[in-house]
Design an enzyme around this catalytic site. Structure first.
Site, PDB file in Angstrom:
ATOM      1  N   ASP A 101      42.429  49.178  43.419  1.00 25.62           N
ATOM      2  CA  ASP A 101      41.829  48.545  44.599  1.00 25.62           C
ATOM      3  C   ASP A 101      41.338  49.610  45.569  1.00 25.62           C
ATOM      4  O   ASP A 101      41.782  50.760  45.522  1.00 25.62           O
ATOM      5  CB  ASP A 101      42.871  47.671  45.311  1.00 25.62           C
TER       6      ASP A 101
HETATM    7  N1  URA Z   1      47.791  46.314  41.415  1.00 16.60           N
HETATM    8  C1  URA Z   1      47.184  46.049  42.580  1.00 16.60           C
HETATM    9  O1  URA Z   1      47.478  45.060  43.240  1.00 16.60           O
HETATM   10  N2  URA Z   1      46.242  46.906  43.000  1.00 16.60           N
HETATM   11  C2  URA Z   1      45.891  48.031  42.349  1.00 16.60           C
HETATM   12  O2  URA Z   1      45.037  48.782  42.798  1.00 16.60           O
HETATM   13  C3  URA Z   1      46.542  48.285  41.123  1.00 16.60           C
HETATM   14  C4  URA Z   1      47.479  47.406  40.674  1.00 16.60           C
END
Ligand code: URA
Length: 227
Positions: A101
């Site tokens: 993310d």
């Molecule tokens: N899980 C999440 O919620 N975000 C990420 O970036 C990776 C795994």
């Protein structure tokens, strides 16, 4: 694709004329003269006819220390992307082996070798992704037991593989998961009304973020068994 098809297509030649390229020793596969066209040609095989290169793609494997605020995508019209951090002529060949993310930091892999990226991202391969997670409350025994048992994700209709959890403090842990569902870690904690406040990926399988790879930096590496 077969080597003779590749050469024939390039030359715009029929079977007989294509065969002649081989019989006269004009075709080289990975630097060696190919006397017949029955070889299977992979994406990273180098094929030459006389002085012309028909294909010569170099396999590339990049590990990056992704910074916060940068998008894991090759194109984004609003934000800068991880690809913007790689100022190389070949960057357009790369794709992401799993995303993070925008406000997650840590280890990210980019490659032009889809077999390799699939070996990391296919849930059936059971490659662990290890995260350091901080949340806005206590990580209870119930949370840990539920993560360790595996969780049902209704949207994707999958049960996650048992996750690994190791507490660092009351609100912080190491978490290893074996899938890469959208926002998976955040959604796992959200089931218990816990909000993830910091998320950092430390490892993917045997690959650990090198200590000397600074935030925003990247380097090439060679996975075991790569072409
Ligand atoms: N899980 C999440 O919620 N975000 C990420 O970036 C990776 C795994």
């Amino acid at each position: 694709m077969r080597l003779d098809r590749l050469v024939g297509k390039w030359a715009g030649a029929g079977k007989r004329r294509t065969r002649a390229f081989f019989e006269s020793g004009r075709v080289r596969l990975n630097g060696k003269v190919a006397e017949e066209g029955g070889h299977a040609v992979g994406k990273f095989d180098r094929v030459e006819v006389d002085d012309e290169i028909l294909q010569a793609m170099v396999p590339r494997y990049v590990m990056m220390h992704k910074p916060l605020g940068v998008v894991s995508a090759t194109i984004d019209h609003e934000h800068s992307t991880v690809v913007d951090l790689i100022a190389e002529s070949w960057v357009g060949e790369l794709h992401l082996a799993g995303r993070l993310d925008r406000f997650t930091s840590g280890l990210l892999i980019l490659t032009n070798d889809s077999r390799y990226s699939e070996s990391l991202t296919e849930p059936a391969q059971k490659v662990g992704k290890r995260y350091r997670v901080k949340v806005n409350g206590e990580i209870s025994q119930e949370v840990i037991a539920t993560f360790e048992a595996g969780m049902w994700f209704a949207k994707e209709k999958v049960r996650t593989a048992p996750a690994g959890v190791s507490l660092i403090g009351p609100s912080e842990c190491w978490l290893t998961i074996y899938e890469g569902k959208h926002h998976q870690v955040k959604r796992m904690f959200a089931r218990f009304d816990l909000k993830v406040t910091e998320l950092h990926r430390e490892a993917i399988g045997d690959l650990t973020l090198p200590e000397d790879l600074q935030v925003g930096e990247w380097r090439l590496f060679k996975p075991e068994g790569s072409p």
